[in-house]
Design a protein around this motif. Structure first.
Motif, PDB file in Angstrom:
ATOM      1  N   GLY A  11     -77.661  14.562 -79.413  1.00  0.00           N
ATOM      2  CA  GLY A  11     -77.405  15.606 -78.412  1.00  0.00           C
ATOM      3  C   GLY A  11     -78.630  15.989 -77.604  1.00  0.00           C
ATOM      4  N   GLY A  13     -80.054  14.226 -75.429  1.00  0.00           N
ATOM      5  CA  GLY A  13     -79.908  13.712 -74.066  1.00  0.00           C
ATOM      6  C   GLY A  13     -80.449  12.301 -73.877  1.00  0.00           C
ATOM      7  N   LYS A  14     -80.697  11.581 -74.955  1.00  0.00           N
ATOM      8  CA  LYS A  14     -81.267  10.235 -74.837  1.00  0.00           C
ATOM      9  C   LYS A  14     -80.386   9.329 -73.964  1.00  0.00           C
ATOM     10  CE  LYS A  14     -81.082   9.713 -79.323  1.00  0.00           C
ATOM     11  NZ  LYS A  14     -80.516  11.026 -79.730  1.00  0.00           N
ATOM     12  N   SER A  15     -79.077   9.361 -74.216  1.00  0.00           N
ATOM     13  CA  SER A  15     -78.179   8.469 -73.465  1.00  0.00           C
ATOM     14  C   SER A  15     -78.012   8.933 -72.023  1.00  0.00           C
ATOM     15  CB  SER A  15     -76.805   8.406 -74.141  1.00  0.00           C
ATOM     16  OG  SER A  15     -76.926   7.864 -75.431  1.00  0.00           O
ATOM     17  N   ALA A  16     -77.705  10.220 -71.863  1.00  0.00           N
ATOM     18  CA  ALA A  16     -77.445  10.744 -70.514  1.00  0.00           C
ATOM     19  C   ALA A  16     -78.700  10.625 -69.647  1.00  0.00           C
ATOM     20  CB  ALA A  16     -76.985  12.199 -70.605  1.00  0.00           C
ATOM     21  N   ARG A 117     -68.797  11.730 -85.091  1.00  0.00           N
ATOM     22  CA  ARG A 117     -69.223  10.485 -85.741  1.00  0.00           C
ATOM     23  C   ARG A 117     -70.306  10.800 -86.747  1.00  0.00           C
ATOM     24  NH1 ARG A 117     -72.388  11.589 -82.427  1.00  0.00           N
ATOM     25  NH2 ARG A 117     -73.444  10.787 -80.618  1.00  0.00           N
ATOM     26  N   GLU A 151     -83.367  22.821 -68.866  1.00  0.00           N
ATOM     27  CA  GLU A 151     -83.293  22.158 -67.554  1.00  0.00           C
ATOM     28  C   GLU A 151     -81.960  21.415 -67.452  1.00  0.00           C
ATOM     29  OE1 GLU A 151     -85.459  21.540 -69.906  1.00  0.00           O
ATOM     30  OE2 GLU A 151     -87.489  21.790 -69.147  1.00  0.00           O
TER      31      GLU A 151
HETATM   32  N1  LIG Z   1     -80.582  18.717 -70.254  1.00  0.00           N
HETATM   33  C1  LIG Z   1     -79.241  18.686 -70.352  1.00  0.00           C
HETATM   34  N2  LIG Z   1     -78.497  19.509 -69.597  1.00  0.00           N
HETATM   35  C2  LIG Z   1     -77.165  19.493 -69.690  1.00  0.00           C
HETATM   36  N3  LIG Z   1     -76.447  18.689 -70.502  1.00  0.00           N
HETATM   37  C3  LIG Z   1     -77.125  17.848 -71.260  1.00  0.00           C
HETATM   38  C4  LIG Z   1     -78.559  17.790 -71.235  1.00  0.00           C
HETATM   39  N4  LIG Z   1     -78.959  16.846 -72.109  1.00  0.00           N
HETATM   40  C5  LIG Z   1     -77.833  16.342 -72.657  1.00  0.00           C
HETATM   41  N5  LIG Z   1     -76.746  16.936 -72.144  1.00  0.00           N
HETATM   42  C6  LIG Z   1     -75.344  16.658 -72.489  1.00  0.00           C
HETATM   43  O1  LIG Z   1     -75.240  16.714 -73.903  1.00  0.00           O
HETATM   44  C7  LIG Z   1     -74.345  15.719 -74.355  1.00  0.00           C
HETATM   45  C8  LIG Z   1     -75.061  14.837 -75.362  1.00  0.00           C
HETATM   46  O2  LIG Z   1     -76.074  14.095 -74.696  1.00  0.00           O
HETATM   47  P1  LIG Z   1     -76.375  12.581 -75.053  1.00  0.00           P
HETATM   48  O3  LIG Z   1     -75.136  11.868 -75.439  1.00  0.00           O
HETATM   49  O4  LIG Z   1     -77.179  12.011 -73.938  1.00  0.00           O
HETATM   50  O5  LIG Z   1     -77.282  12.782 -76.352  1.00  0.00           O
HETATM   51  P2  LIG Z   1     -77.968  11.667 -77.261  1.00  0.00           P
HETATM   52  O6  LIG Z   1     -79.355  12.123 -77.472  1.00  0.00           O
HETATM   53  O7  LIG Z   1     -77.764  10.330 -76.652  1.00  0.00           O
HETATM   54  O8  LIG Z   1     -77.186  11.808 -78.635  1.00  0.00           O
HETATM   55  P3  LIG Z   1     -76.840  10.693 -79.749  1.00  0.00           P
HETATM   56  O9  LIG Z   1     -78.047  10.564 -80.632  1.00  0.00           O
HETATM   57  O10 LIG Z   1     -75.695  11.289 -80.482  1.00  0.00           O
HETATM   58  O11 LIG Z   1     -76.499   9.410 -79.045  1.00  0.00           O
HETATM   59  C9  LIG Z   1     -73.872  14.940 -73.114  1.00  0.00           C
HETATM   60  O12 LIG Z   1     -72.630  15.456 -72.707  1.00  0.00           O
HETATM   61  C10 LIG Z   1     -74.938  15.235 -72.097  1.00  0.00           C
HETATM   62  O13 LIG Z   1     -74.465  15.170 -70.780  1.00  0.00           O
END
Ligand SMILES: Nc1ncnc2c1ncn2[C@@H]1O[C@H](COP(=O)(O)OP(=O)(O)OP(=O)(O)O)[C@@H](O)[C@H]1O
Ligand SMILES: O=C(O)C1=C[C@@H](O)[C@@H](O)[C@H](O)C1
Ligand SMILES: [Mg+2]
Length: 167
Positions: A11, A13-16, A117, A151
């Motif tokens: 969560g 934000g790594k993927s997004a 998951r 942010e």
């Molecule tokens: N800075 C941010 N502002 C708003 N929404 C965010 C931000 N960072 C992440 N999100 C939202 O939070 C959710 C989780 O983000 P993301 O899937 O990129 O996390 P992750 O680090 O890839 O998690 P995982 O380890 O489970 O893969 C997504 O819906 C994403 O759009």
């Protein structure tokens, strides 16, 4: 170095952010969770349900070790990748590793919204305890740490790009 690897809690934000940064820089986007989904032909949750979290961690390690140093890329990892010393050494050899440090209260709602998951190493102490245990590992392997606290995605991507000096 024209490769960035994003590490951090689920969560964070790594993927997004990885996708946004890769698009902005014109680099390839690689998400190791997506690589695993493609390999197994099913959603991540189904893979974790099928093999269990321990075997999942091994598959994650194998996936990372298969990444090459060809071409410019942003690599988004699963939150559990730091449990593998071998995977982290490989990532350090092919990329600049960036820890996205996000306060835990921002992670809760994002994880609750995501498809459920397995989270590797999640015990009774929940996300707080997991964060405490992983924090040390994320710090150990990070070449750079970006603190993100509120942010929006576009601004967060700008911060990462500027802090890491990539363009
Ligand atoms: N800075 C941010 N502002 C708003 N929404 C965010 C931000 N960072 C992440 N999100 C939202 O939070 C959710 C989780 O983000 P993301 O899937 O990129 O996390 P992750 O680090 O890839 O998690 P995982 O380890 O489970 O893969 C997504 O819906 C994403 O759009
Ligand atoms: O932080 C974790 O333990 C995980 C995060 C996800 O990206 C997936 O890689 C999987 O659900 C494990
Ligand atoms: Mg992800």
């Amino acid at each position: 170095m024209n490769r960035l690897t994003l590490i951090g809690m689920p969560g964070s934000g790594k993927s997004a952010l990885g996708r946004i940064i890769a698009t902005r820089l014109g680099w390839q986007f690689i998400d190791t969770d997506l690589c695993i989904e493609r390999r197994f032909g099913k959603k991540l949750q189904a893979v974790v349900d099928q093999v269990g979290t321990e075997e999942f961690a091994r598959i994650e390690e194998e996936t990372v070790l298969g990444l090459t140093s060809e071409g410019a890329a942003v690599i988004s990892t699963g939150g559990s990748v730091v449990y593998s010393e071998a995977a982290m050494r490989h990532l350090a050899s092919i990329s600049t590793i960036v820890f996205l440090d996000v306060p835990i209260h921002r992670l809760h709602p994002r994880i609750a919204r995501a498809a459920p998951r397995g989270i590797v190493g999640m015990g009774e102490g929940g996300l707080e305890e997991l964060y405490r245990r992983r924090f040390e590992l994320y710090h150990k392997y990070a070449h750079s740490i970006v603190l993100l606290d509120g942010e929006n995605l576009q601004d967060a991507a700008t911060r990462i790009i500027s802090q890491c000096g990539v363009s």
